[in-house]
Design a protein around this motif. Structure first.
Motif, short mmCIF file in Angstrom:
data_model
loop_
_atom_site.label_atom_id
_atom_site.label_comp_id
_atom_site.label_asym_id
_atom_site.label_seq_id
_atom_site.Cartn_x
_atom_site.Cartn_y
_atom_site.Cartn_z
N TRP B 207 0.73 -1.19 -0.04
CA TRP B 207 -0.14 -0.13 0.09
C TRP B 207 0.82 1.25 0.02
O TRP B 207 0.83 2.07 -0.75
N LEU B 209 4.10 1.61 -0.85
CA LEU B 209 4.76 1.46 -2.02
C LEU B 209 4.12 2.19 -3.31
O LEU B 209 4.66 3.12 -4.01
N LEU B 210 2.92 1.69 -3.36
CA LEU B 210 2.09 2.22 -4.52
C LEU B 210 1.13 3.05 -4.44
O LEU B 210 0.79 3.60 -5.39
N ARG B 211 0.72 3.37 -3.37
CA ARG B 211 -0.34 4.31 -3.04
C ARG B 211 -0.29 5.51 -2.20
O ARG B 211 -1.13 6.12 -1.98
N THR B 212 0.99 5.61 -1.93
CA THR B 212 1.27 6.76 -1.00
C THR B 212 2.46 7.66 -1.47
O THR B 212 3.24 7.44 -2.22
N ARG B 213 2.51 8.98 -1.15
CA ARG B 213 3.62 9.99 -1.54
C ARG B 213 4.87 9.23 -1.04
O ARG B 213 6.04 9.37 -1.83
N ASN B 216 6.23 6.81 -3.71
CA ASN B 216 6.66 7.44 -4.56
C ASN B 216 8.17 8.00 -4.50
O ASN B 216 8.83 7.91 -5.16
N TRP B 217 8.30 8.53 -3.38
CA TRP B 217 9.69 9.07 -2.67
C TRP B 217 10.68 8.01 -2.62
O TRP B 217 11.47 7.96 -3.01
N PHE B 219 10.65 4.99 -4.40
CA PHE B 219 11.22 4.74 -5.77
C PHE B 219 12.18 5.83 -6.29
O PHE B 219 13.25 5.48 -7.28
N ALA B 220 11.74 7.20 -6.12
CA ALA B 220 12.29 8.23 -6.75
C ALA B 220 13.66 8.24 -6.06
O ALA B 220 14.91 8.26 -7.00
N GLY B 223 16.00 5.39 -7.69
CA GLY B 223 16.02 5.63 -9.01
C GLY B 223 17.03 6.58 -9.41
O GLY B 223 17.85 6.51 -10.35
N ALA B 224 16.81 7.82 -8.68
CA ALA B 224 17.55 8.99 -9.21
C ALA B 224 17.71 10.01 -8.04
O ALA B 224 16.75 10.73 -8.02
N SER B 228 15.61 13.72 -7.62
CA SER B 228 14.50 13.67 -6.51
C SER B 228 14.82 14.89 -5.62
O SER B 228 13.55 15.65 -5.42
N GLY B 232 12.34 18.50 -5.17
CA GLY B 232 11.74 18.73 -3.80
C GLY B 232 11.35 17.65 -2.95
O GLY B 232 10.52 17.64 -2.06
N VAL B 233 11.71 16.34 -3.41
CA VAL B 233 11.45 15.10 -2.59
C VAL B 233 12.28 15.32 -1.24
O VAL B 233 13.50 15.56 -1.53
#
Lengths: 284, 348
Positions: B207, B209-213, B216-217, B219-220, B223-224, B228, B232-233
């Motif tokens: 939940w 990982l796929l559905r919250t901010r 998103n952060w 993965f970001a 990933g890079a 990020s 502003g992550v």
């Protein structure tokens, strides 16, 4: 590609005699230009001309040592890139600030995600974000069949455009583009230039940094030329031709001597020499 | 390696419109196929594996590894490793054991203190990694050895032994034990509550990982990192949170092992940190970060549990256990890799 003549030309950002020195080294001195709404200001210069120092000042990453920035006529100093962004000045750097493995829509909203619900049930509004991404990209003329694909699968030009569309959507009034065409082929560059024109037509003030006069001239309304940290001219489009621009960029005299040098080595009939001569004449 | 990985995945999505391909392209698909293969193999090879008593054994075995593998997967997606995760499971159990048996502290209070200490060490791991810019592999290797040494030395110092026993005599033991160590019997099979924890942790992680901010952060930042930061992550917060999550999961596993057996060895968990990483990789996580899934890691742990117990069921010489495990895991990784490549649109 010609810009629609704006009825009133509103100046968003004014650069007034700006300079930047690092200790004893003068990286930039005496630069002035304006960025108008619905117009493209091109900043041209070779490597080391001071282009990156200039955009870092505009973007809020550096503060100028002298001169001032006027935003809507008011003097401003930006303490950070975030502060500049909050005032509507967005910068798209060469690396585009995207995460290649993440889907286009997640990249579009990264750091500014939309959510619904509250408390522990606060969750991403996936549907809405996908919809907005799709429409915003369509507005820029990019038709992605699937915003779920990783952004790394898009072409360089497309990725550039997603980054531009993202800045526009998040309220940019001034869009600074750092060499957006530098790593692209001819066709992809054309695609990006078209999106620059679209952003301009939507009323944004665009600052387009490039070393290629052939990319700058078709979309530009104003041209600021830099050489070794100094301005060698700030022209409106009506005051300059592509030839003059090219010649100024290369340094007219330098181009002349290069032509002569090549003539000796390759002979006067060489196609390269003929091309250079033609360019020289055009410039004069 | 990074480029190849990105290309493998980068080639993938163009075909995602086709439903079957879409399923095949998910990071956990390889682990699912491998888990099925292992299940079928041992079910045919032995006649106790696919019975309720059998399933109780390998599910229990998989559950604690599963909880850790899911947390470690989140951390790996965020681009970091935690080698102290294994020893932390023993460390948290020892804190509770020592505070209650040696200092007579209330068992609930001891459990809460243990959690706070674990989270603090996790936060310290993350802070040091982010502040110094050193690889988390080295930083957490240091934490691993510091904790492993302290576990043995402190336990020996206070108890004169290398384990803590007699936990069951501690007051209020019965009030906390069911939460972590209870079990129910279905058709002769014993199923522990740890399996429920495992499922809950996997569901929450998926939940997030796929559905919250926060997801998103994660993965970001994996990933890079620079990109990020530019958009502003909150990079620091995300990474430290991930290290704390791993430490928190280690606490949960520590409590489970403590309250299932009512004893704890001073060397509990040492050597298991790599198994968590293996489970996460089998489950589709990239070693380079930015890609993976919680369900995949849970399946990776399931494979591990099934192989681990399957070997015992098959009555093979247990000296071969590690060799067989290693070979099986390599196979699973190859299979996983192959499925992922097939999914990337008819790649050869």
């Amino acid at each position: 590609m010609t810009s629609t003549e704006p009825k009133t030309r509103i100046t968003i950002l004014e650069v007034n005699n700006i300079g930047k020195s690092y200790g004893a080294v003068n990286a930039l001195a005496g630069i002035s230009t304006v960025v108008n709404a619905g117009q493209v200001t091109c900043v041209l210069g070779d490597n080391g001309a001071g282009k990156s120092t200039f955009i870092k000042i505009l973007a809020g990453a550096h503060t100028p040592s002298e001169g001032q920035l006027l935003l809507d006529g008011e003097p401003v100093t930006f303490s950070s890139p975030r502060a500049a962004l909050d005032r509507g000045i967005a910068t798209v750097y060469q690396d585009l600030a995207v995460v290649p493995l993440m889907p286009v829509w997640r990249n579009f909203f990264l750091g500014s995600e939309l959510t619904r619900g509250s408390g522990p049930f606060r969750r991403l509004d996936v549907k809405e974000m996908k919809r907005i991404t799709l429409t915003e990209l369509l507005n820029m003329g990019i038709d992605l069949r699937d915003v779920d694909q990783p952004i790394g699968t898009l072409s360089g030009g497309e990725r550039q455009c997603v980054a531009i569309a993202r800045a526009v959507y998040f309220g940019a009034r001034v869009l600074i583009l750092d060499e957006p065409t530098a790593a692209l082929g001819v066709k992809q560059s054309g695609v990006v230039l078209r999106y620059i024109a679209r952003a301009r037509d939507r009323g944004l003030g665009v600052v387009f940094i490039t070393h290629n006069p052939h990319h700058a001239f078709p979309v530009g309304d104003r041209f600021l030329l830099l050489n070794r940290g100094e301005s060698i001219g700030d022209f409106e489009k009506s005051k300059i031709t592509l030839g003059e621009l090219t010649s100024l960029m290369a340094g007219g005299a330098e181009l002349d001597s290069l032509t002569h040098e090549l003539e000796r080595e390759l002979g006067a009939d060489s196609p390269l020499v003929k091309e250079l001569e033609a360019e020289n004449q055009q410039a004069e | 390696m990074t480029t190849t990985d990105i290309m493998t995945i980068a080639l993938r999505p163009r075909v995602e419109r086709r439903p079957i391909r879409r399923v095949l392209a998910r990071p956990e698909t390889g682990a699912f196929v491998a888990a099925l293969a292992v299940l079928v193999f041992f079910s045919i090879y032995t006649n106790t594996f696919l019975t309720l008593p059998g399933a109780g054994v390998w599910l229990e075995s998989a559950s604690t590894f599963g909880i850790m593998a899911v947390a470690v997967a989140l951390l790996m997606i965020g681009g970091e490793f935690d080698l102290s995760a294994g020893v932390m499971t023993g460390f948290t159990a020892l804190i509770v054991g020592i505070l209650t048996t040696q200092f007579g502290l209330n068992i609930w209070v001891a459990a809460v203190i243990s959690l706070i200490v674990a989270l603090a060490i996790g936060a310290l791991n993350g802070y040091v990694v982010m502040r110094t810019g050193l690889p988390s592999f080295i930083v957490t290797l240091g934490t691993f050895f510091v904790l492993a040494g302290a576990d043995l030395a402190v336990t020996k110092l206070l108890t004169g032994q290398v384990s803590i026993q007699g936990m069951a005599k501690v007051p209020n033991y019965d009030s906390i034990q069911p939460l972590f160590g209870s079990s129910i019997t279905i058709g002769g099979g014993v199923f522990y509550v740890s399996v429920v924890w495992w499922i809950v942790v996997t569901a929450i992680a998926t939940w997030v990982l796929l559905r919250t901010r926060a997801g998103n952060w994660i993965f970001a930042v994996g990933g890079a990192l620079n990109s990020s930061r530019q958009v502003g992550v909150p990079v620091m917060k995300t990474k430290i949170g991930l290290f704390m999550t791993t430490a928190g999961a280690a606490w949960l596993v520590g409590m489970i092992s403590l309250f299932r057996t009512s004893t704890v060895q001073a060397n509990t968990g040492v050597g298991q940190e790599f198994i968590y990483i293996i489970c996460a990789v089998v489950g589709g996580c990239l070693l380079t970060g930015g890609y993976g899934s919680a369900v995949g890691a849970a399946l990776g742990a399931l494979i591990y549990g099934m192989v681990f117990q399957g070997i015992t069921f098959a009555q093979w010489d247990t000296n071969w256990l590690r060799t067989v495990l290693g070979a099986m895991l390599l196979l699973a990784v190859f299979l996983n890799h192959w499925v992922r490549r097939r999914a990337s649109g008819g790649a050869q």
